[in-house]
Design an enzyme around this catalytic site. Structure first.
Site, mmCIF file in Angstrom:
data_model
loop_
_atom_site.group_PDB
_atom_site.id
_atom_site.type_symbol
_atom_site.label_atom_id
_atom_site.label_comp_id
_atom_site.label_asym_id
_atom_site.label_seq_id
_atom_site.Cartn_x
_atom_site.Cartn_y
_atom_site.Cartn_z
ATOM 1 N N PHE A 1 0.523 -1.078 -0.238
ATOM 2 C CA PHE A 1 0.136 -0.225 -0.066
ATOM 3 C C PHE A 1 0.428 1.632 0.006
ATOM 4 O O PHE A 1 0.679 2.343 -0.588
ATOM 5 C CB PHE A 1 -1.389 -0.239 1.647
ATOM 6 C CG PHE A 1 -0.066 0.471 2.406
ATOM 7 C CD1 PHE A 1 -0.101 1.574 3.185
ATOM 8 C CD2 PHE A 1 0.637 -0.953 3.558
ATOM 9 C CE1 PHE A 1 0.087 2.608 3.995
ATOM 10 C CE2 PHE A 1 1.186 -0.085 4.263
ATOM 11 C CZ PHE A 1 0.756 1.730 4.760
ATOM 12 N N CYS B 1 9.789 1.809 3.270
ATOM 13 C CA CYS B 1 10.479 0.815 3.631
ATOM 14 C C CYS B 1 11.805 0.931 3.760
ATOM 15 O O CYS B 1 13.002 0.314 4.598
ATOM 16 C CB CYS B 1 10.738 -0.493 2.733
ATOM 17 S SG CYS B 1 11.064 -0.212 1.361
ATOM 18 N N GLU C 1 9.371 -4.054 13.233
ATOM 19 C CA GLU C 1 9.116 -2.584 12.270
ATOM 20 C C GLU C 1 7.691 -2.321 12.711
ATOM 21 O O GLU C 1 6.742 -2.452 11.714
ATOM 22 C CB GLU C 1 8.765 -3.269 10.353
ATOM 23 C CG GLU C 1 8.618 -2.380 9.524
ATOM 24 C CD GLU C 1 8.596 -2.636 7.878
ATOM 25 O OE1 GLU C 1 8.167 -3.879 8.223
ATOM 26 O OE2 GLU C 1 8.996 -2.001 7.185
ATOM 27 N N LYS D 1 -1.743 -6.867 -8.925
ATOM 28 C CA LYS D 1 -2.554 -6.807 -7.611
ATOM 29 C C LYS D 1 -1.314 -5.943 -6.921
ATOM 30 O O LYS D 1 -1.263 -6.538 -5.929
ATOM 31 C CB LYS D 1 -2.281 -8.689 -7.007
ATOM 32 C CG LYS D 1 -3.546 -9.055 -6.512
ATOM 33 C CD LYS D 1 -3.649 -8.329 -5.055
ATOM 34 C CE LYS D 1 -3.152 -8.132 -4.450
ATOM 35 N NZ LYS D 1 -3.279 -7.763 -3.683
ATOM 36 N N SER E 1 5.310 -6.964 3.401
ATOM 37 C CA SER E 1 5.966 -7.469 4.900
ATOM 38 C C SER E 1 7.028 -9.066 3.972
ATOM 39 O O SER E 1 6.991 -9.433 3.850
ATOM 40 C CB SER E 1 5.054 -7.162 5.642
ATOM 41 O OG SER E 1 3.888 -8.868 4.932
ATOM 42 N N GLU F 1 -4.848 -3.925 -1.613
ATOM 43 C CA GLU F 1 -6.018 -3.800 -2.122
ATOM 44 C C GLU F 1 -6.580 -2.021 -0.741
ATOM 45 O O GLU F 1 -7.887 -2.142 -0.917
ATOM 46 C CB GLU F 1 -7.068 -4.621 -0.924
ATOM 47 C CG GLU F 1 -6.739 -5.235 0.535
ATOM 48 C CD GLU F 1 -5.209 -6.228 0.504
ATOM 49 O OE1 GLU F 1 -4.746 -5.612 -0.184
ATOM 50 O OE2 GLU F 1 -5.259 -7.256 1.273
ATOM 51 N N ARG F 2 -6.133 -1.403 -0.143
ATOM 52 C CA ARG F 2 -6.010 -0.341 0.275
ATOM 53 C C ARG F 2 -6.341 0.894 -0.537
ATOM 54 O O ARG F 2 -6.550 1.763 0.189
ATOM 55 C CB ARG F 2 -4.982 -0.547 1.930
ATOM 56 C CG ARG F 2 -5.052 -1.958 2.472
ATOM 57 C CD ARG F 2 -4.153 -1.251 3.428
ATOM 58 N NE ARG F 2 -3.500 -2.663 4.076
ATOM 59 C CZ ARG F 2 -2.284 -2.880 4.509
ATOM 60 N NH1 ARG F 2 -1.753 -1.912 5.048
ATOM 61 N NH2 ARG F 2 -1.641 -4.263 4.860
HETATM 62 P P1 NAD Z 1 1.487 -6.483 3.103
HETATM 63 O O1 NAD Z 1 3.306 -8.252 3.156
HETATM 64 O O2 NAD Z 1 0.221 -6.236 4.268
HETATM 65 O O3 NAD Z 1 1.082 -6.967 1.624
HETATM 66 C C1 NAD Z 1 1.502 -6.314 0.779
HETATM 67 C C2 NAD Z 1 0.932 -7.353 -0.933
HETATM 68 O O4 NAD Z 1 1.030 -8.073 -0.229
HETATM 69 C C3 NAD Z 1 -0.173 -7.053 -1.091
HETATM 70 O O5 NAD Z 1 -0.722 -7.045 -1.848
HETATM 71 C C4 NAD Z 1 -1.104 -7.295 -0.113
HETATM 72 O O6 NAD Z 1 -3.067 -7.858 -0.650
HETATM 73 C C5 NAD Z 1 -0.994 -8.745 -0.214
HETATM 74 N N1 NAD Z 1 -0.999 -10.197 0.994
HETATM 75 C C6 NAD Z 1 -1.181 -9.219 2.211
HETATM 76 N N2 NAD Z 1 -1.366 -10.259 2.750
HETATM 77 C C7 NAD Z 1 -1.161 -11.806 2.292
HETATM 78 C C8 NAD Z 1 -1.462 -12.909 2.649
HETATM 79 N N3 NAD Z 1 -1.800 -13.218 4.301
HETATM 80 N N4 NAD Z 1 -1.268 -14.057 1.456
HETATM 81 C C9 NAD Z 1 -0.986 -13.681 -0.038
HETATM 82 N N5 NAD Z 1 -1.122 -12.520 0.050
HETATM 83 C C10 NAD Z 1 -1.295 -11.384 1.088
HETATM 84 O O7 NAD Z 1 2.430 -5.083 2.794
HETATM 85 P P2 NAD Z 1 1.844 -3.888 2.821
HETATM 86 O O8 NAD Z 1 1.190 -3.482 4.455
HETATM 87 O O9 NAD Z 1 0.908 -3.663 1.658
HETATM 88 O O10 NAD Z 1 3.118 -2.982 2.888
HETATM 89 C C11 NAD Z 1 4.409 -2.459 4.200
HETATM 90 C C12 NAD Z 1 5.731 -3.647 3.795
HETATM 91 O O11 NAD Z 1 5.773 -3.122 2.783
HETATM 92 C C13 NAD Z 1 5.697 -2.999 4.805
HETATM 93 O O12 NAD Z 1 6.801 -4.283 5.840
HETATM 94 C C14 NAD Z 1 7.335 -2.353 4.262
HETATM 95 O O13 NAD Z 1 8.441 -2.712 4.810
HETATM 96 C C15 NAD Z 1 6.921 -3.421 3.186
HETATM 97 N N6 NAD Z 1 8.349 -2.684 2.226
HETATM 98 C C16 NAD Z 1 8.547 -3.212 1.648
HETATM 99 C C17 NAD Z 1 9.728 -2.164 0.219
HETATM 100 C C18 NAD Z 1 10.965 -2.642 -0.414
HETATM 101 O O14 NAD Z 1 10.823 -3.129 -1.616
HETATM 102 N N7 NAD Z 1 11.907 -3.816 0.141
HETATM 103 C C19 NAD Z 1 9.660 -1.785 -0.170
HETATM 104 C C20 NAD Z 1 7.831 -0.938 0.240
HETATM 105 C C21 NAD Z 1 7.372 -1.749 1.325
#
Ligand code: NAD
Length: 499
Positions: free
Chosen positions: A149, A281, A384, A173, A226, A176-177
């Site tokens: 998101f 991140c 985090e 994909k 994450s 969804e937020r």
């Molecule tokens: P998230 O892991 O909750 O969601 C990321 C994606 O995964 C979304 O599209 C979501 O729909 C999907 N998802 C969520 N739960 C799932 C599940 N159980 N099974 C399959 N798919 C699932 O992350 P977020 O809250 O949207 O974003 C924040 C996180 O992203 C933080 O941890 C941040 O550090 C990380 N991030 C990392 C980078 C990088 O380059 N390393 C860059 C930006 C964000």
């Protein structure tokens, strides 16, 4: 209240699964939209459309494909304000920061205009008598991306721009937020001349992600989010024989040497720790001053700056330093972690827990928090937080400071602030983190370099954007050719060598 769609085969398509999720306005706390959550059948149907469209796109010569990207850049610039407004409305980040989100994605599209150069193969003339060897980089077919998101414009573009420039079709994909901007991007790319079916947006949750992981047509998967989900996607995607790169969470340390300019350090930490409400991140969440005297000077400089941060909705314009966090659940989690830090004995020097904004009482705002005397065993150090919370961990020596960062399970970004070139060089060489800043707090590489962390911040062996993106989204084929044929008669049963 608006109902969002998927973007399939050149059109906005309503969800048919019957499942939806709410999209909030983080500043007011109101539900402003519903996002459809795709079923496996909806996802598979989009992949079939992508697979049918992809060969013709791959057959377009790379320079013509690049021209579509050029036009896309023009349209992104034309609609920059519109995109940034939609982004702020669903994410909550300030308007200038939302523009930055679009622009950092646009820069990767610009880089990918160089695809004809990047896709050139290698050629060895006369590798043996009458034999030439050449290699080519070919598109994989259908690629998919699953994005977080916090950068709803930038990260999708980091994935789909190189994938499409290489001749792939792409299924996005998004989170969804805040899915409006990804939908707008797909529409704009088609306005630029991209054929239908080459970039499709399928909104969803775990069900559609699992459908991506198990779909036999999809060749590669990019994920950013994450760490637990990154590990899950990497494991299941690889087990299914796909090419997978996953980028996860972070806990970025900034080391402050006694000789650093403390005003410069404090300003850097304010932007890197609290910008975008800490939902980056590459945010700095841990400051590590070396020596108590350095730490005391740092806290003295930071405290008034943190106390005077301006928090508000993006509609307040330039008057705002950062906005709300993305959901009520994110707010509760951040506040819970701050409580845990207090309970564990850290000093909460600036306490933003009771922050309230008049007229926006139901918004997901969290006031800026500053902790001193945090130790490595505390949850606020280990987890985090992804909120406007900066933790100061005092180290008694440079070795202790670098050791702390090296022992941390994450390895996305880090920085050192010093005037001493020797120390900076030692740090850059030894640290086991993917992106390193020297007197630069958020060292996000530009489009033509690659972006990626180490340790639990990334899974897979290639980074995002830069030359690695062209490697990730193509496979190499090497041809050994003899023209004319027929030099010697009879079969040869030994392996050819250069002897
Ligand atoms: P998230 O892991 O909750 O969601 C990321 C994606 O995964 C979304 O599209 C979501 O729909 C999907 N998802 C969520 N739960 C799932 C599940 N159980 N099974 C399959 N798919 C699932 O992350 P977020 O809250 O949207 O974003 C924040 C996180 O992203 C933080 O941890 C941040 O550090 C990380 N991030 C990392 C980078 C990088 O380059 N390393 C860059 C930006 C964000």
């Amino acid at each position: 209240m608006y109902e969002l769609t998927h973007y399939i085969n050149g059109a906005h398509v309503k969800g048919t699964s019957g499942r939806f999720t709410d999209v909030f306005n983080p500043a007011t706390g109101e539900i402003q939209a519903k996002t459809p959550l795709a079923s496996k059948a909806e996802l598979d149907a989009a992949v079939a459309i992508a697979a049918a469209a992809q060969p013709a796109w791959a057959a377009v010569n790379p320079q013509r494909r690049a021209r579509v990207l050029m036009k896309f850049v023009d349209l992104l610039n034309r609609d920059l304000d519109k995109l940034a407004e939609a982004l702020s409305r669903e994410h909550g980040k300030t308007f200038p920061d939302a523009k930055g989100d679009v622009i950092r994605g646009l820069e990767v599209v610009e880089y990918c205009i160089g695809a004809p150069q990047m896709l050139k193969g290698e050629y060895t003339d006369s590798a043996s008598a009458g034999i030439d060897i050449y290699s080519m980089r070919q598109a994989l077919g259908v690629s998919a991306g699953i994005t977080p998101f916090n950068f709803p414009a930038m990260i999708p573009m980091w994935m789909f721009a190189p994938a499409i420039a290489c001749g792939n079709a792409f299924i996005l994909k998004p989170s969804e937020r805040d899915p409006s901007v990804p939908l707008m991007l797909a529409e704009l790319f088609e306005e630029a001349g991209l054929p239908k079916g080459i970039l499709q947006v399928v909104n969803g949750d775990k069900e559609s992600v699992d459908a991506i992981l198990d779909n036999e047509t999809i060749q590669s998967i990019g994920f950013v989010g994450s760490t637990p989900i990154a590990e899950y996607i990497y494991g299941r995607g690889c087990a299914n024989g796909k090419r997978v790169q996953c980028f996860g969470g972070a806990k970025n340390h900034m080391i402050i040497m006694p000789d650093a300019d403390m005003d410069q350090v404090a300003d850097a930490l304010i932007g890197a720790g609290y910008g975008a409400a800490g939902e980056r991140c590459m945010a700095i969440s841990i400051a590590v001053p070396v020596g108590d005297e350095t730490a005391d000077r740092l806290i003295a400089k930071l405290t008034p700056r943190v106390e005077s941060l301006k928090i508000g909705p993006y509609t307040a314009g330039d008057d705002v330093d950062f906005g709300p966090v993305v959901t009520a659940a994110a707010k509760e989690r951040v506040l819970g972690l701050v409580d845990s830090g207090v309970a564990a004995g850290a000093d909460l020097v600036v306490d933003g827990r009771d922050f309230k904004l008049q007229g926006y009482e139901d918004g997901f705002f969290v006031g800026a928090c500053l902790f001193d005397n945090v130790t490595a065993d505390m949850e606020i150090y280990k987890q985090e937080i992804f909120g406007p919370v900066l933790a100061v961990v005092r180290a008694q020596s440079y070795e202790a400071a670098i050791g702390l960062a090296m022992d941390n399970e994450y390895g996305n970004g880090t920085a050192i602030f010093t005037r001493d070139g020797d120390t900076a060089r030692n740090f850059a060489n030894r640290i086991n983190v993917g992106m390193v800043g020297v007197n630069v707090p958020i060292p996000v590489p530009l489009a033509y370099h690659t972006f990626g962390g180490w340790k639990k911040s990334a899974f897979g062996d290639l980074n995002q954007h830069g030359p690695d993106a062209f490697r990730f989204y193509t496979r190499t084929k090497t041809v050994t050719a003899r023209w004319p044929s027929g030099t010697k008669e009879g079969a040869d049963f030994s392996i050819p060598t250069m002897e």
